[in-house]
Structures are given as structure tokens and as C-alpha cells.
Design a protein around this motif. Structure first.
Motif, PDB file in Angstrom:
ATOM      1  N   ILE A  97       2.298  23.248 -21.080  1.00 23.74           N
ATOM      2  CA  ILE A  97       3.267  23.041 -20.230  1.00 23.74           C
ATOM      3  C   ILE A  97       2.214  22.064 -19.250  1.00 23.74           C
ATOM      4  N   SER A  98       2.484  21.114 -19.243  1.00 25.64           N
ATOM      5  CA  SER A  98       1.409  19.880 -18.702  1.00 25.64           C
ATOM      6  C   SER A  98       2.342  19.322 -17.571  1.00 25.64           C
ATOM      7  N   TYR A  99       3.592  19.007 -17.649  1.00 20.97           N
ATOM      8  CA  TYR A  99       4.149  18.281 -16.793  1.00 20.97           C
ATOM      9  C   TYR A  99       5.467  18.776 -16.554  1.00 20.97           C
ATOM     10  N   LEU A 100       5.610  19.117 -15.140  1.00 14.17           N
ATOM     11  CA  LEU A 100       6.778  19.461 -14.384  1.00 14.17           C
ATOM     12  C   LEU A 100       7.339  18.527 -13.639  1.00 14.17           C
ATOM     13  N   THR A 101       8.639  18.474 -13.486  1.00 11.10           N
ATOM     14  CA  THR A 101       9.187  17.017 -12.601  1.00 11.10           C
ATOM     15  C   THR A 101       8.874  17.320 -11.396  1.00 11.10           C
ATOM     16  N   PRO A 102       8.358  16.243 -10.444  1.00  6.45           N
ATOM     17  CA  PRO A 102       7.876  16.622  -9.261  1.00  6.45           C
ATOM     18  C   PRO A 102       9.061  16.913  -8.497  1.00  6.45           C
ATOM     19  N   GLY A 103       8.849  17.778  -7.356  1.00  3.58           N
ATOM     20  CA  GLY A 103      10.040  17.923  -6.580  1.00  3.58           C
ATOM     21  C   GLY A 103      11.252  18.797  -6.954  1.00  3.58           C
ATOM     22  N   LEU A 129      -7.652  25.906 -25.372  1.00  2.00           N
ATOM     23  CA  LEU A 129      -7.204  27.310 -25.197  1.00  2.00           C
ATOM     24  C   LEU A 129      -5.895  27.680 -25.757  1.00  2.00           C
ATOM     25  N   ALA A 130      -5.199  26.537 -25.980  1.00  2.00           N
ATOM     26  CA  ALA A 130      -3.820  26.529 -26.718  1.00  2.00           C
ATOM     27  C   ALA A 130      -4.080  26.962 -28.091  1.00  2.00           C
ATOM     28  N   GLN A 131      -5.201  26.728 -28.644  1.00  2.00           N
ATOM     29  CA  GLN A 131      -5.400  26.831 -30.192  1.00  2.00           C
ATOM     30  C   GLN A 131      -5.457  28.536 -30.433  1.00  2.00           C
ATOM     31  N   LEU A 132      -5.740  29.248 -29.361  1.00  2.00           N
ATOM     32  CA  LEU A 132      -5.719  30.695 -29.597  1.00  2.00           C
ATOM     33  C   LEU A 132      -4.654  31.432 -29.955  1.00  2.00           C
ATOM     34  N   GLU A 133      -4.804  31.997 -30.917  1.00  2.00           N
ATOM     35  CA  GLU A 133      -3.488  33.022 -31.353  1.00  2.00           C
ATOM     36  C   GLU A 133      -2.793  33.983 -30.175  1.00  2.00           C
ATOM     37  N   ASP A 134      -3.794  34.415 -29.629  1.00  2.00           N
ATOM     38  CA  ASP A 134      -3.437  35.327 -28.568  1.00  2.00           C
ATOM     39  C   ASP A 134      -2.676  34.705 -27.286  1.00  2.00           C
ATOM     40  N   VAL A 135      -3.006  33.316 -27.149  1.00  2.00           N
ATOM     41  CA  VAL A 135      -2.344  32.715 -25.928  1.00  2.00           C
ATOM     42  C   VAL A 135      -1.125  32.225 -26.213  1.00  2.00           C
ATOM     43  N   GLU A 136      -0.094  32.603 -25.392  1.00  2.00           N
ATOM     44  CA  GLU A 136       1.221  32.030 -25.618  1.00  2.00           C
ATOM     45  C   GLU A 136       1.715  30.785 -24.858  1.00  2.00           C
ATOM     46  N   GLU A 137       1.060  30.649 -23.565  1.00  2.00           N
ATOM     47  CA  GLU A 137       1.355  29.283 -22.879  1.00  2.00           C
ATOM     48  C   GLU A 137       0.116  28.908 -21.991  1.00  2.00           C
ATOM     49  N   VAL A 138       0.048  27.605 -21.763  1.00  2.00           N
ATOM     50  CA  VAL A 138      -0.970  27.235 -21.067  1.00  2.00           C
ATOM     51  C   VAL A 138      -0.345  26.194 -19.958  1.00  2.00           C
ATOM     52  N   PHE A 139      -0.610  26.183 -18.683  1.00  2.00           N
ATOM     53  CA  PHE A 139      -0.441  25.527 -17.696  1.00  2.00           C
ATOM     54  C   PHE A 139      -1.554  24.632 -17.324  1.00  2.00           C
ATOM     55  N   ILE A 140      -1.198  23.192 -17.183  1.00  2.00           N
ATOM     56  CA  ILE A 140      -2.354  22.396 -16.714  1.00  2.00           C
ATOM     57  C   ILE A 140      -2.051  21.883 -15.284  1.00  2.00           C
ATOM     58  N   HIS A 141      -3.272  22.098 -14.564  1.00  2.00           N
ATOM     59  CA  HIS A 141      -3.169  21.673 -13.016  1.00  2.00           C
ATOM     60  C   HIS A 141      -1.840  21.789 -12.164  1.00  2.00           C
ATOM     61  N   LYS A 142      -1.645  23.229 -12.046  1.00  2.00           N
ATOM     62  CA  LYS A 142      -0.461  23.514 -11.325  1.00  2.00           C
ATOM     63  C   LYS A 142      -0.670  24.338 -10.101  1.00  2.00           C
ATOM     64  N   LYS A 143       0.180  24.255  -9.175  1.00  2.00           N
ATOM     65  CA  LYS A 143       0.009  25.161  -7.914  1.00  2.00           C
ATOM     66  C   LYS A 143       0.759  26.463  -8.239  1.00  2.00           C
ATOM     67  N   VAL A 144      -0.090  27.496  -8.107  1.00  2.00           N
ATOM     68  CA  VAL A 144       0.523  28.936  -8.383  1.00  2.00           C
ATOM     69  C   VAL A 144       0.510  29.582  -7.243  1.00  2.00           C
ATOM     70  N   ASN A 145       1.663  30.369  -6.755  1.00  2.00           N
ATOM     71  CA  ASN A 145       1.837  31.169  -5.743  1.00  2.00           C
ATOM     72  C   ASN A 145       2.343  32.757  -6.321  1.00  2.00           C
ATOM     73  N   PRO A 146       1.681  33.429  -5.762  1.00  2.00           N
ATOM     74  CA  PRO A 146       1.896  34.922  -6.422  1.00  2.00           C
ATOM     75  C   PRO A 146       2.981  35.603  -5.646  1.00  2.00           C
ATOM     76  N   VAL A 147       3.764  36.170  -5.892  1.00  2.00           N
ATOM     77  CA  VAL A 147       5.023  36.826  -5.241  1.00  2.00           C
ATOM     78  C   VAL A 147       4.839  38.162  -5.115  1.00  2.00           C
ATOM     79  N   ILE A 148       4.271  38.837  -3.957  1.00  2.00           N
ATOM     80  CA  ILE A 148       4.112  40.189  -3.956  1.00  2.00           C
ATOM     81  C   ILE A 148       5.231  40.813  -3.070  1.00  2.00           C
ATOM     82  N   ASN A 149       5.859  41.815  -3.575  1.00  2.00           N
ATOM     83  CA  ASN A 149       6.755  42.640  -2.866  1.00  2.00           C
ATOM     84  C   ASN A 149       8.124  41.697  -2.227  1.00  2.00           C
TER      85      ASN A 149
END
Lengths: 434, 88
Positions: free
Chosen positions: A6-12, A314-334
Motif C-alpha cells: 500500500i504505497s499511495y493513499l489519497t491525500p486528505g 519485504l512484501a516478498q515474504l510469505e509471512d508478511v500480509e501488508e506493507v505500507f510505504i512512507h506513511k504517518k502512523v498514529n497509535p490509538v491507546i485507550n
């Protein structure tokens, strides 16, 4: 095209949510998302390059090598990524160049002087030609009368016709031929500097990088120049390449008047020159120039291509389900969305383990360790983004980084170019024990 | 000089401030009433072409842990725009 990526997400607009072992992640497009758009097109150059890099370790490493970005005023391909490479070479001789030894350095000093005076020489040439032309024109009464009366003809065409008469007139033709002959003669010297001295000087400036690049490629290609040539041929089938080779032994050791130099433009028939065709020397400075198509420009200049290459690997690996390239990631805790971090490559395995990869072409150990690995793992800790494996893939030379640098408590690993060439195997092993 | 690249240079000179290439695409798209993604690759190409003339400088800066290209118009770039305004 690998559907795990998953390399491209629509901006905004697009936000992806994933849950990994009780930790919720919100994945956003970054400000640089538009550069990643070509990855959504299966036939684009960036996709083809990344697909090649997944199967060809030399190609994978190639885009992590040291290079210069050159910008030229040519509207179709204005960005050139230029990779200097020194393949098997005479070490003693190259040492003499590094030490600026008098026995080899004199031609470099001469070339440097020629280049420094290039702009002045061009101005002098043009001024002289213009002056001599003017001198001949002023012999013509009609031109002289323009000066005395101060009146120009109504149309430039009148002057051009008069000029044409003078130049084609057998009586005056010889003089103009002589002016042009002088002009061409001096122009030839200028071209000589541009074609011979400039590649030499620009090559010497990056000789250290060329040596490191060559050592790296040979290490990855198991000392086979043939393998490197084959990879470059494959790259050249995707994007326009040009190639320049200068025999440093011809120029500096033997100081030949006509040293060996070869240039190939936009070639698909590619083979690295291993021995000089003139002096049989093996110290040949190669330059591989990539003329970036427009969909590759931003990916090269902002360092996204190495990230994508690692993501595709990384996406070649059998164990890997999804790969995101260059994204902003926020954890959601509680239920609270925490501060986020830009992640170069984020992979989620089928059993919901999280792999975070920081990608850099940096090759200085201290910088990679402090500014990339420690800095990023500390940030991830602060924002509560828990991972199973953190990997920093860097441009560290394969020779100085045989052992893995590990911060065990943080499950963080520092990898160099040798590991990059076998990243999928290394990671598969790591996932077995993590 | 490519006319579309010159049009972009003109726009940059009117802004007369350093700007991220990505922000420039958004602003320019709004000005041209185009979809930013549609013109993104062309803008990157024009910027590098203009940098080839020395009319803009493209500087790679590390912002938020990631490299980003900034566009800065040079004195030569400003002079060229000025000259073209006088001599169309």
C-alpha cells in the motif's frame, strides 16, 4: 504488481486503520504522498525498478550507492542521478592520486586550470569573432553610412541581405572564411576541455565515492563485473541510462595525448569496460547516469525510492500480509489518538506482528546509529508505538559491517548494504525467532 | 526556455519566498485550477529544468525525519523574469 503493498493513499481523504496485537494504528498519507502515486500504476518506471530490485540484489543495492544529482536545462529529462564507480583497479596508483602525488597529479592541475578559464575563453572567443566581423562590415560603405547618419534601415531584413551579399561575395568571402576558421579552431579547444577535462576533474572530485561504490558492487556481485553489467542492462531497459568511462592510467600515469574515453548515450546495449582499449590499464573511472523520467524525479530527489525498494523486498515474504510505504502512523491507546511518527516502511505479518523499517542511504556509522536508529526508536517509545522488530537499513559499507549491530532491549537492528542484498532471508530468519 | 516552465518561474518569483516543492504544487494547482496530482510530475520536471538554468535552487532539507525539497528562486531567476517582462 504486488497487492500486499500500500504505497499511495489519497491525500486528505484516505485513512487506514489496523489492529496489531491490541494496538490500534491509524495510518495516514503524508505530505509527500503525491510522489508515491506512480506506485499505483503497474507499468510505471518506479514499479518496474522496485520489482527488479526484489529479484536482483545488485540492483537493490545500486540505488543506495553514493551519487550526485545533476540538473540540466533539458525539458524532457532535467534530473540526472550520476553514480561514479571504480571497479577492479590498481590500488597503488589510486593511492598516489589520493595523496596528490606529483608523478600523477600534474595533468589534473592542468585540466583544472583549463576548466577554470573556460568561461573567460568562451567570452574571449565570442568577442574576438564579433570584433573581426564588425571590422569587416565597417569596410562596407552602406554600413558606415548607417553610423554617420545614425539612421537604421526600417527592416532588419535589409541589413541581413546586405550581410549575406558581403559574405557570399567572392571578393570578401575569403576574409570571412578566415574569421570562421579561427573561431572553429578555438571552439575545438573549448570542446576538448568540455569533453575530456571536465569528466576527468568531476571524476577526481568523487574518486573516493567511486571507490566505495565499486567496492560495494563487487562485494554484492561476488566480484563479477559481468553480473554488475547485466544488472545495469536490466535497469537500462526500464529507464534511460548514459555511461562514461575514462581510463585514469592513460591520463595520469602514461599521460597520453589521446587518452581512452568512452561515452554511451541512452543505451540499452550495455557493458562495463574492464580494460582500457588504449593502454590496457584497469583503473577506469565509470559514471552511470540515470536520466530520471518525470514519475521518478521526486522519488529520487527526496529519497523515497530506497524506501519503496525495501518495502517491495519485504512484501516478498510469505509471512508478511501488508506493507505500507512512507506513511504517518498514529497509535490509538485507550481510544485516544496519540502523537504520530513518519514511518518509512511498515509491515504487518499474517500473525499481526509489526515490523518497522527506517531507510537511509547514510553510510557514516555514528550518524546512522544516533540520528536514525536511536532517534527513531526513542520517538516510537515516546508515542507508544510498540513494534516486534525495528530495522534500520542503511548505506553502511558491506566491508565494515559484517556483524549486526543490535540493541537487544529495543529489538532494533542496524543493517548495511550486505544485509540489504539478502534482506528477505535475514528477516525471514528473524521472524522465526521473534 | 520552455513556456510552461517560465510560467512556473514567474509564479515562484511573485511569491518570492522559499517553499517546499510539495506546497508549491498545491498552491500552483489552485492558481491554475488544476488537480494537484495531475500536474505533480510536470512541476517536478519544470523545477529541475529551471534549476538546470540556475534560475531556482532545489535544496534537500530534513523535515520531520524525512527529506523534502525546497525551492528558492535565485538572483539570476529574478533577473530573467524581470528581463522577460520588459522584452516579451
Amino acid at each position: 504488481m504486488n497487492k500486499k503493498i500500500i504505497s499511495y493513499l489519497t491525500p486528505g481523504a484516505s485513512i487506514e486503520e489496523r489492529e496489531v496485537k491490541g494496538l490500534k494504528l491509524r495510518i495516514h498519507p503524508t505530505k509527500h504522498e503525491r510522489a508515491l502515486y506512480p506506485f499505483s500504476k503497474p507499468d510505471s518506471c518506479p514499479v518496474k525498478l522496485c520489482e527488479l530490485a526484489t529479484i536482483d540484489p545488485v540492483a537493490r543495492v545500486f540505488f543506495f550507492l553514493k551519487r550526485e544529482i545533476l540538473r540540466v536545462p533539458w525539458i524532457y529529462n532535467p534530473l540526472i542521478a550520476s553514480f561514479p564507480i571504480l571497479l577492479p583497479y590498481d590500488e597503488q596508483f589510486v593511492d598516489l592520486i589520493f595523496k596528490r602525488d606529483k608523478s600523477v597529479y600534474a595533468p589534473i592541475e592542468v585540466a583544472q586550470k583549463d576548466i577554470d578559464s573556460l568561461a573567460d575563453d568562451v567570452f574571449k572567443l565570442e568577442a574576438e569573432t564579433f570584433g573581426l566581423f564588425m571590422f569587416e562590415l565597417m569596410k562596407d560603405p552602406s554600413f558606415r553610412s548607417m553610423l554617420t547618419t545614425g539612421r537604421l534601415p526600417k527592416k532588419p531584413k535589409v541589413i541581413l541581405e546586405r550581410l549575406d551579399n558581403l559574405i557570399t561575395n567572392p571578393a570578401t568571402r575569403g576574409t570571412f572564411d578566415e574569421i570562421l576558421r579561427k573561431h572553429h579552431d578555438r571552439l575545438g579547444k573549448i570542446f576538448e576541455v568540455l569533453l575530456r577535462q571536465l569528466p576527468l576533474i568531476s571524476g577526481i572530485e568523487v574518486l573516493k565515492e567511486a571507490k566505495e561504490n565499486g567496492d560495494t558492487l563487487l562485494e554484492i556481485a561476488e566480484n563479477s563485473v559481468q553480473k554488475i553489467s547485466e544488472t545495469l542492462l536490466r535497469i537500462g531497459n526500464i529507464i534511460p541510462l548514459s555511461y562514461n568511462a575514462v581510463c585514469l592510467e592513460c591520463v595520469l600515469r602514461k599521460q597520453l595525448a589521446m587518452p581512452f574515453q568512452a561515452t554511451l548515450l541512452y543505451t540499452k546495449d550495455f557493458s562495463l569496460i574492464e580494460r582500457c582499449h588504449q593502454c590496457s590499464g584497469r583503473t577506469i573511472l565509470h559514471r552511470i547516469n540515470i536520466h530520471a523520467p518525470s514519475d521518478l524525479i521526486a522519488l529520487i530527489q527526496d529519497e523515497r525510492l530506497p524506501e519503496a525498494i525495501v518495502g517491495y523486498t519485504l512484501a516478498q515474504l510469505e509471512d508478511v500480509e501488508e506493507v505500507f510505504i512512507h506513511k504517518k502512523v498514529n497509535p490509538v491507546i485507550n481510544g485516544i489518538v496519540k502523537r504520530g511518527a513518519q514511518i518509512d516502511v511498515l509491515a504487518i505479518t499474517k500473525d499481526k506482528r509489526l515490523i518497522i523499517v527506517e531507510v537511509t542511504r547514510q553510510s557514516d556509522f555514528e550518524t546512522v546509529l544516533n540520528e536514525e536508529l536511536i532517534h527513531k526508536t526513542t520517538l516510537l517509545e515516546q508515542i507508544g508505538l510498540k513494534y516486534d522488530v525495528f530495522v534500520c537499513v542503511s548505506g553502511l559499507s558491506p566491508k565494515i559491517n559484517h556483524g549486526l549491530s543490535v540493541i537487544k532491549a529495543k529489538r532494533a537492528f542496524l543493517l548495511g548494504l550486505k544485509h540489504l542484498s539478502e534482506l528477505e532471508n535475514w528477516l525471514a530468519d528473524r521472524l522465526k525467532i521473534t | 526556455m520552455d513556456e510552461k516552465a517560465f510560467e512556473l518561474l514567474n509564479f515562484i518569483s511573485r511569491r518570492n519566498a522559499e517553499i517546499s516543492a510539495y506546497d508549491l504544487v498545491e498552491e500552483y494547482a489552485e492558481y491554475k485550477r488544476e488537480e494537484p496530482q495531475r500536474i505533480f510530475n510536470d512541476i517536478m520536471r519544470y523545477l529541475n529544468y529551471l534549476a538546470g538554468f540556475g534560475f531556482v535552487r532545489l535544496e534537500s532539507r530534513k523535515v520531520d525525519d524525512t527529506y523534502e525539497t525546497y525551492v528558492i528562486i535565485t538572483e539570476e531567476g529574478k533577473r530573467y523574469v524581470e528581463h522577460r517582462r520588459m522584452v516579451p
